[in-house]
Design an enzyme around this catalytic site. Structure first.
Site, PDB file in Angstrom:
ATOM      1  N   ILE A  95     -52.938  16.093   0.154  1.00  0.00           N
ATOM      2  CA  ILE A  95     -53.007  17.339  -0.615  1.00  0.00           C
ATOM      3  C   ILE A  95     -51.868  17.355  -1.635  1.00  0.00           C
ATOM      4  O   ILE A  95     -50.724  17.023  -1.305  1.00  0.00           O
ATOM      5  CB  ILE A  95     -52.910  18.560   0.326  1.00  0.00           C
ATOM      6  CG1 ILE A  95     -54.132  18.597   1.238  1.00  0.00           C
ATOM      7  CG2 ILE A  95     -52.790  19.855  -0.467  1.00  0.00           C
ATOM      8  CD1 ILE A  95     -54.030  19.577   2.377  1.00  0.00           C
ATOM      9  N   HIS A 112     -65.399  14.164  -4.337  1.00  0.00           N
ATOM     10  CA  HIS A 112     -65.533  14.451  -2.901  1.00  0.00           C
ATOM     11  C   HIS A 112     -66.953  14.150  -2.456  1.00  0.00           C
ATOM     12  O   HIS A 112     -67.906  14.507  -3.151  1.00  0.00           O
ATOM     13  CB  HIS A 112     -65.174  15.918  -2.622  1.00  0.00           C
ATOM     14  CG  HIS A 112     -65.160  16.233  -1.164  1.00  0.00           C
ATOM     15  ND1 HIS A 112     -64.310  15.607  -0.275  1.00  0.00           N
ATOM     16  CD2 HIS A 112     -65.907  17.072  -0.414  1.00  0.00           C
ATOM     17  CE1 HIS A 112     -64.541  16.061   0.944  1.00  0.00           C
ATOM     18  NE2 HIS A 112     -65.507  16.951   0.889  1.00  0.00           N
TER      19      HIS A 112
END
Ligand code: GAR
Length: 199
Positions: A95, A112
């Site tokens: 992240i 993704h």
């Protein structure tokens, strides 16, 4: 000659999507150049793919006791030095906080292997497959989106594609279909962004 768009690609693993970008740059399909590939994992095969393509490959290690914000700020400095137009997260499994993202507004793009709002985080394909087996979904998909903040696999959507799941699929066959879709959608989306930027 038109100036090539400069891309920095961040990876953590195999780098098959990086390879799709590298191939599209070489073939001329993408009027871009990968100026650097950066991995947070020393053994990421994508680093080898970069070297094989003659592209700078950097293992960007976390220092002992370094905070996320400090690592991200240092990473931002490294990426800034590459003068990238866009930063592509192609299997970057870490992240990024605002101490990285604030340096590159609207310039960080994530891929993704799921549709918006579904299966954020790791093992998305496996979780979609299990969800299909429980009768909860009939298909999955892939998406490309901008990364405005620390939200995981979430942000303004640039492109999506549905990927069907078949009755006789195994996790491996579904993974193969999802990755094929990813390789196409990532290159296509970058092509669109680059051509929109240049007009
Ligand atoms: C890809 O499926 C990518 O979408 C996924 O990691 C894989 C990397 O494959 N990213 C995420 O799950 C982000 N949450 P690759 O290293 O072969 O390109």
């Amino acid at each position: 000659m038109t100036k090539l768009t400069r891309l920095v690609v961040l990876i953590s693993g195999n780098g098959s999507n990086l390879q799709a970008i590298l191939d599209a740059c070489v073939s001329g399909e993408l009027p871009a150049s990968v100026v650097s590939v950066i991995s947070n994992k020393a053994d990421a095969y994508g680093l080898t793919r970069a070297r094989n393509a003659g592209v700078e490959a950097i293992y960007f290690a976390k220092r002992e006791n370094e905070s996320r914000r400090d690592y991200d700020a240092r990473l931002a400095d490294e990426v800034t030095s590459k003068q990238a137009d866009y930063i592509i997260l192609a299997g970057w499994m870490r992240i990024l906080s605002s101490s990285f993202l604030s340096s590159f507004p609207n310039r960080v793009i994530n891929l993704h292997p799921a549709l918006p709002g579904t299966f954020p985080g790791t093992h998305a394909i496996q979780r979609a497959f299990e969800s299909y087996q429980r009768g909860e979904i009939t298909h999955t998909g892939v998406m490309v989106h901008l990364v405005p903040d620390e939200g995981v696999d979430n942000g303004p959507v640039l492109a999506t594609e549905i990927v069907p799941i078949h009755k006789d699929d195994t996790l491996e066959s579904l993974e193969t279909r999802v990755h094929q879709a990813e390789h196409c959608i990532l290159v296509e989306t970058l092509k669109t962004i680059i051509s929109n930027t240049k007009t």
